[in-house]
Design a protein around this motif. Structure first.
Motif, PDB file in Angstrom:
ATOM      1  N   LYS A  53      21.378  59.542 -41.433  1.00 53.27           N
ATOM      2  CA  LYS A  53      20.366  60.340 -42.133  1.00 53.27           C
ATOM      3  C   LYS A  53      19.064  59.565 -42.273  1.00 53.27           C
ATOM      4  CE  LYS A  53      23.349  63.380 -44.857  1.00 53.27           C
ATOM      5  NZ  LYS A  53      23.766  63.776 -46.204  1.00 53.27           N
ATOM      6  N   LYS A 105      32.933  55.849 -43.345  1.00 60.79           N
ATOM      7  CA  LYS A 105      32.368  57.034 -42.710  1.00 60.79           C
ATOM      8  C   LYS A 105      31.113  57.492 -43.456  1.00 60.79           C
ATOM      9  CE  LYS A 105      33.673  61.576 -41.022  1.00 60.79           C
ATOM     10  NZ  LYS A 105      34.724  62.590 -40.975  1.00 60.79           N
ATOM     11  N   GLU A 106      31.160  57.411 -44.788  1.00 66.97           N
ATOM     12  CA  GLU A 106      30.001  57.810 -45.601  1.00 66.97           C
ATOM     13  C   GLU A 106      28.807  56.912 -45.313  1.00 66.97           C
ATOM     14  OE1 GLU A 106      31.124  57.878 -49.703  1.00 66.97           O
ATOM     15  OE2 GLU A 106      32.741  59.299 -49.349  1.00 66.97           O
ATOM     16  N   LYS A 107      29.081  55.651 -45.139  1.00 64.42           N
ATOM     17  CA  LYS A 107      28.000  54.696 -44.858  1.00 64.42           C
ATOM     18  C   LYS A 107      27.334  55.021 -43.522  1.00 64.42           C
ATOM     19  CE  LYS A 107      27.106  49.771 -45.104  1.00 64.42           C
ATOM     20  NZ  LYS A 107      27.691  48.452 -45.303  1.00 64.42           N
ATOM     21  N   LYS A 108      28.133  55.361 -42.510  1.00 63.26           N
ATOM     22  CA  LYS A 108      27.585  55.715 -41.199  1.00 63.26           C
ATOM     23  C   LYS A 108      26.749  56.984 -41.294  1.00 63.26           C
ATOM     24  CE  LYS A 108      31.032  53.543 -38.264  1.00 63.26           C
ATOM     25  NZ  LYS A 108      32.057  53.746 -37.235  1.00 63.26           N
ATOM     26  N   GLU A 109      27.200  57.938 -42.103  1.00 65.61           N
ATOM     27  CA  GLU A 109      26.448  59.176 -42.279  1.00 65.61           C
ATOM     28  C   GLU A 109      25.111  58.905 -42.959  1.00 65.61           C
ATOM     29  OE1 GLU A 109      28.976  61.874 -44.390  1.00 65.61           O
ATOM     30  OE2 GLU A 109      30.295  62.191 -42.672  1.00 65.61           O
ATOM     31  N   LYS A 110      25.117  58.029 -43.960  1.00 61.25           N
ATOM     32  CA  LYS A 110      23.871  57.684 -44.652  1.00 61.25           C
ATOM     33  C   LYS A 110      22.907  56.992 -43.706  1.00 61.25           C
ATOM     34  CE  LYS A 110      25.612  57.289 -49.367  1.00 61.25           C
ATOM     35  NZ  LYS A 110      25.818  56.382 -50.511  1.00 61.25           N
TER      36      LYS A 110
END
Length: 79
Positions: free
Chosen positions: A10, A2-7
């Motif tokens: 961005k 999920k963090e990777k998708k958010e990055k």
């Protein structure tokens, strides 16, 4: 994951924002060039084939053709 998708989201937003800024700056620069071009010291000095004849800063005579370009004419031909 999920963090990777958010990055990634961005980064995509930042790229999109940067492109918009670059396009805006280019458009502003083009407008400035057009304004400077229209504020020239050229003077209307007669008529040729129904077109206004302008005299440039170095004495050359021209008219603006239908495409918006300068068409230079012989100094003896201009009325």
């Amino acid at each position: 994951m999920k963090e990777k998708k958010e990055k990634v989201a961005k980064v995509k937003d930042k790229v999109s924002e940067t492109k918009k800024e670059a396009k805006s700056k280019a458009t502003t620069a083009q407008k400035e060039v057009r304004e400077k071009a229209t504020k020239s010291a050229n003077k209307v000095s007669g008529e040729y084939n129904g077109q206004k004849v302008f005299t440039g800063p170095n004495g050359g005579k021209y008219y603006i053709n239908k495409n918006g370009n300068k068409t230079y004419i012989d100094n003896n031909t201009a009325k």
